[in-house]
Scaffold this motif. Structure first.
Motif, short mmCIF file in Angstrom:
data_model
loop_
_atom_site.label_atom_id
_atom_site.label_comp_id
_atom_site.label_asym_id
_atom_site.label_seq_id
_atom_site.Cartn_x
_atom_site.Cartn_y
_atom_site.Cartn_z
N LEU A 17 0.83 -1.22 0.00
CA LEU A 17 0.00 0.00 0.00
C LEU A 17 0.86 1.26 0.00
CD1 LEU A 17 -2.80 -1.29 2.40
CD2 LEU A 17 -2.78 -1.26 -0.09
N ASP A 18 0.63 2.17 0.94
CA ASP A 18 1.36 3.45 0.92
C ASP A 18 2.86 3.28 1.12
OD1 ASP A 18 -1.04 4.74 0.54
OD2 ASP A 18 -1.35 5.12 2.69
N ASN A 19 3.29 2.20 1.74
CA ASN A 19 4.72 1.97 1.99
C ASN A 19 5.39 1.17 0.88
OD1 ASN A 19 4.47 3.25 4.50
ND2 ASN A 19 3.82 1.34 5.48
N ASN A 23 5.92 2.31 -6.06
CA ASN A 23 4.47 2.24 -6.33
C ASN A 23 3.97 0.82 -6.60
OD1 ASN A 23 4.19 5.07 -6.13
ND2 ASN A 23 4.87 5.32 -8.25
N ILE A 25 1.98 -1.48 -5.33
CA ILE A 25 1.01 -1.64 -4.25
C ILE A 25 0.25 -2.96 -4.33
CG2 ILE A 25 0.71 0.84 -3.96
CD1 ILE A 25 -1.82 0.68 -5.58
#
Length: 259
Positions: A17-19, A23, A25
């Motif tokens: 995800l955000d981590n 990109n 994800i």
């Protein structure tokens, strides 16, 4: 699912995800399918280990999915090492048709894929369709040719449903009611034109009820459907058929169909 996994594992949380680095994800459709396949293989491997070298029975049925592809569900019934009877869905296989030869080929292929020997089959549980229970060319007969101990038993759920239907038909009022219900559904649903008229009449009725605040509205409510047929071997189909007629009774008795 990714959020759930990340909440339990710091290493996973660091790369999703955000981590996610660069990109990545892992939420594209192809990646989602790959993750589901990994989960499925893990579950299947656990089931295979649970079976071990035990003898087992096959429970098989097929049905069309939403994309109108014929799918065959393969369930194994066995006694585990602790002496408990277990039933496990081990695979769902797409079949090009429902002939006994095709089903037998796909079953053998699935068993081989999971390293299960067809010689260890000790029972077969199918519905009463001719391609399944046929004495000479049915699926159960083809399996018995390879494993003579794989005795066939007609699905108990189907047997009970058929017994209930047969008993209900002995009650004159019940038999007459369902006969009339079947006639109504045949008259309405056998014609595309009459089915469209039914939908149109029902949509008009719903619009009137909404305008007069007689029914509640909301997402997924008041869907425009059609009358449902009952089946002698489908659980709850008679109840669902009655419910569909009650729901669309006003449209059905609007005078267009003569009821």
């Amino acid at each position: 699912m990714l959020k759930l996994l990340a909440s339990y594992n710091k290493e996973v949380d660091a790369v999703v995800l955000d981590n996610a680095p660069q990109n990545a994800i892992y939420t594209s459709p192809s990646i989602q399918k790959e993750i589901l396949h990994v989960f499925a293989r893990k579950v299947q491997n656990e089931i295979r280990n649970e079976i071990g070298n035990a003898k087992f029975c096959l429970i098989v049925d097929e049905a069309r999915d939403e994309s109108r592809r014929e799918q065959m569900a393969l369930v194994v019934r066995f006694v585990d090492k602790h002496g408990f009877v277990k039933e496990r869905l081990i695979d769902v296989v797409h079949v090009k048709d429902t002939t006994s030869a095709t089903l037998k080929q796909e079953i053998c292929s699935a068993l081989s894929h999971h390293n299960l020997n067809i010689q260890n089959v000790r029972g077969q549980g199918y519905d009463g369709a001719s391609n399944m229970r046929g004495e000479w060319k049915g699926l159960q007969a083809l399996i018995i040719q390879e494993c003579p101990y794989a005795y066939y038993v007609h699905c108990f759920a189907h047997q009970l449903q058929l017994a209930l239907v047969a008993a209900a038909k002995e009650v004159v009022d019940v038999h007459a009611f369902f006969q009339s219900l079947s006639n109504i559904i045949n008259v309405v649903c056998s014609s595309c034109k009459r089915n469209d008229e039914l939908r149109s009449a029902y949509a008009t009725e719903i619009s009137h009820l909404v305008a007069t605040n007689q029914i509640e509205t909301g997402r997924g409510a008041n869907q425009i459907g059609t009358l449902k047929r009952s089946g002698d071997t489908r659980w709850s189909s008679h109840f669902n058929s009655i419910c569909s007629l009650l729901r669309m009774f006003g449209a059905t008795t609007s005078g267009r169909f003569g009821y």
